[in-house]
Design an enzyme around this catalytic site. Structure first.
Site, PDB file in Angstrom:
ATOM      1  N   GLN A  20      88.019  30.593  72.854  1.00  0.00           N
ATOM      2  CA  GLN A  20      86.190  30.535  72.979  1.00  0.00           C
ATOM      3  C   GLN A  20      86.492  31.438  72.922  1.00  0.00           C
ATOM      4  OE1 GLN A  20      86.204  29.180  77.533  1.00  0.00           O
ATOM      5  NE2 GLN A  20      84.415  30.248  76.607  1.00  0.00           N
ATOM      6  N   SER A  79      94.480  29.820  74.474  1.00  0.00           N
ATOM      7  CA  SER A  79      93.626  28.979  74.971  1.00  0.00           C
ATOM      8  C   SER A  79      93.480  27.699  75.052  1.00  0.00           C
ATOM      9  CB  SER A  79      92.155  29.897  75.762  1.00  0.00           C
ATOM     10  OG  SER A  79      92.547  30.616  76.698  1.00  0.00           O
ATOM     11  N   LEU A  80      92.159  27.726  75.046  1.00  0.00           N
ATOM     12  CA  LEU A  80      91.454  26.191  75.164  1.00  0.00           C
ATOM     13  C   LEU A  80      91.829  25.598  73.776  1.00  0.00           C
ATOM     14  CD1 LEU A  80      88.763  24.965  73.120  1.00  0.00           C
ATOM     15  CD2 LEU A  80      89.589  24.094  75.423  1.00  0.00           C
ATOM     16  N   ARG A 135      86.542  21.070  83.080  1.00  0.00           N
ATOM     17  CA  ARG A 135      87.742  22.650  82.960  1.00  0.00           C
ATOM     18  C   ARG A 135      86.292  23.416  82.749  1.00  0.00           C
ATOM     19  NH1 ARG A 135      90.107  26.204  78.695  1.00  0.00           N
ATOM     20  NH2 ARG A 135      92.045  27.052  79.490  1.00  0.00           N
ATOM     21  N   HIS A 193      92.243  32.537  83.046  1.00  0.00           N
ATOM     22  CA  HIS A 193      94.061  33.027  82.654  1.00  0.00           C
ATOM     23  C   HIS A 193      93.501  33.835  83.986  1.00  0.00           C
ATOM     24  CE1 HIS A 193      93.877  30.301  79.336  1.00  0.00           C
ATOM     25  NE2 HIS A 193      93.602  31.457  79.039  1.00  0.00           N
ATOM     26  N   GLN A 208      97.796  27.499  82.613  1.00  0.00           N
ATOM     27  CA  GLN A 208      97.729  27.695  81.783  1.00  0.00           C
ATOM     28  C   GLN A 208      97.097  28.794  82.663  1.00  0.00           C
ATOM     29  OE1 GLN A 208      94.894  26.834  79.631  1.00  0.00           O
ATOM     30  NE2 GLN A 208      95.898  27.275  77.257  1.00  0.00           N
TER      31      GLN A 208
END
Length: 314
Positions: free
Chosen positions: A12, A93-94, A118, A202, A251
């Site tokens: 993101q 991440s994503l 999510r 996170h 994660q």
């Protein structure tokens, strides 16, 4: 398979209105991929990404499937144009979900639905204004961690994105973030800047979202990746479906160990990264992590053509 090449996928922050517009003109593959995602989502994702009339692209539950689809479409376009196959993949991440799709571990339709949920879980876990993130520049890892520990005062604030040496994102309660930025500057940080996000990704504040995500992950099939994927939580390759699933859950509330992930790939012979996603954030980080690595962004026609030509000649 090219043993020195890895594909990386952004998270993101890389999204923007009009992304992939010029490469979509060159090939129907991009819009076909967005059409598949639109069927799953129930709205026209391509139109939203191109026009974004009401700033919906900034909403987490829309940002995540948009970025996933953009990355997968670029991977499909690459496969159509090139015989060069990477030996490793990783996503920030994503972006880890994009890596899982492109490596064959998770089906595209499953992933689109999964990341939409999510995003919804993440936003619901922390009310607007309660959480936040910031980036600390020019301070070593230990001092950032110490600043967070000093700033917590009963709230949550922690180092969550180890992006590159001297660039670490922190996340948690908004007030604790403010305190940590002040302390980090006192410790010698060159800059400490809030990020324009409301979800403290996170951090421990994401644990309620992780519990919901775990149920969704149990309901989909995960296969052994056909291309090695380095996961965020461990900064190590993982090929066992059950462990992949567990790492994706963890994660959500664990740090993204990006610098270590790139260093691990370099240690295994990777000297070229291809960033499949909007922008070139990961290309910039690669230069700070290991100057021996060459990185190519392919979200625009010129960058795609340059990468195709250069890597085909290797």
């Amino acid at each position: 398979m090219s043993n020195n090449i890895a594909f990386v996928f952004p998270g993101q922050g890389s999204q923007h209105a009009g992304m992939l517009s010029d490469v979509a003109v060159e090939s129907a593959i991009v819009q076909q991929c967005f059409s598949e995602a639109s069927e799953v989502l129930g709205y026209d994702l391509w139109d939203l990404c191109q026009n974004d009339p009401d700033s919906s692209l900034a909403k987490t539950e829309i940002t995540q499937p948009a970025l996933l689809t953009a990355s997968v479409s670029l991977w499909r376009l690459w496969q159509d144009r090139s015989n060069v196959k990477p030996s490793m993949m990783a996503g920030h991440s994503l972006g880890e979900y994009s890596a899982m799709v492109c490596s064959g571990a998770i089906g595209f339709s499953d992933a689109v639905k999964l990341v939409q949920s999510r995003g919804q879980y993440m936003q619901a876990a922390v009310p607007q204004g309660v959480g936040g993130m910031a980036v600390i520049i020019g301070l070593n890892d230990a001092d950032v961690v110490a600043a967070c520990e000093e700033a917590a005062q009963g709230q949550v604030v922690s180092a969550v994105n180890y992006n590159s040496p001297g660039q670490i994102a922190i996340a948690g309660n908004a007030e604790a973030i403010e305190r940590a930025m002040v302390i980090a500057k006192d410790k010698g940080a060159k800059r400490a800047m809030p990020l324009a996000v409301s979800v403290p990704s996170h951090s421990a504040l994401m644990e309620p979202a992780a519990k919901q995500l775990a149920l969704d992950l149990e309901s989909i099939e995960i296969k052994t990746p056909s291309i090695t994927v380095v996961q965020n939580v461990t900064a190590e390759p993982c090929g066992e479906p059950g462990q992949i699933r567990a790492n994706l859950v963890a994660q959500l509330y664990s740090p993204v160990r990006w610098a270590e992930s790139v260093q691990l790939m370099a240690g295994k012979g990777i000297n070229t990264l291809v960033e499949a996603g909007p922008g070139k954030v990961l290309c910039g980080l690669a230069k700070r992590i290991d100057r021996s690595i060459t990185a190519y962004p392919i979200a625009e026609s010129a960058g795609l053509a340059a990468a195709l030509e250069t890597l085909a000649a290797q």
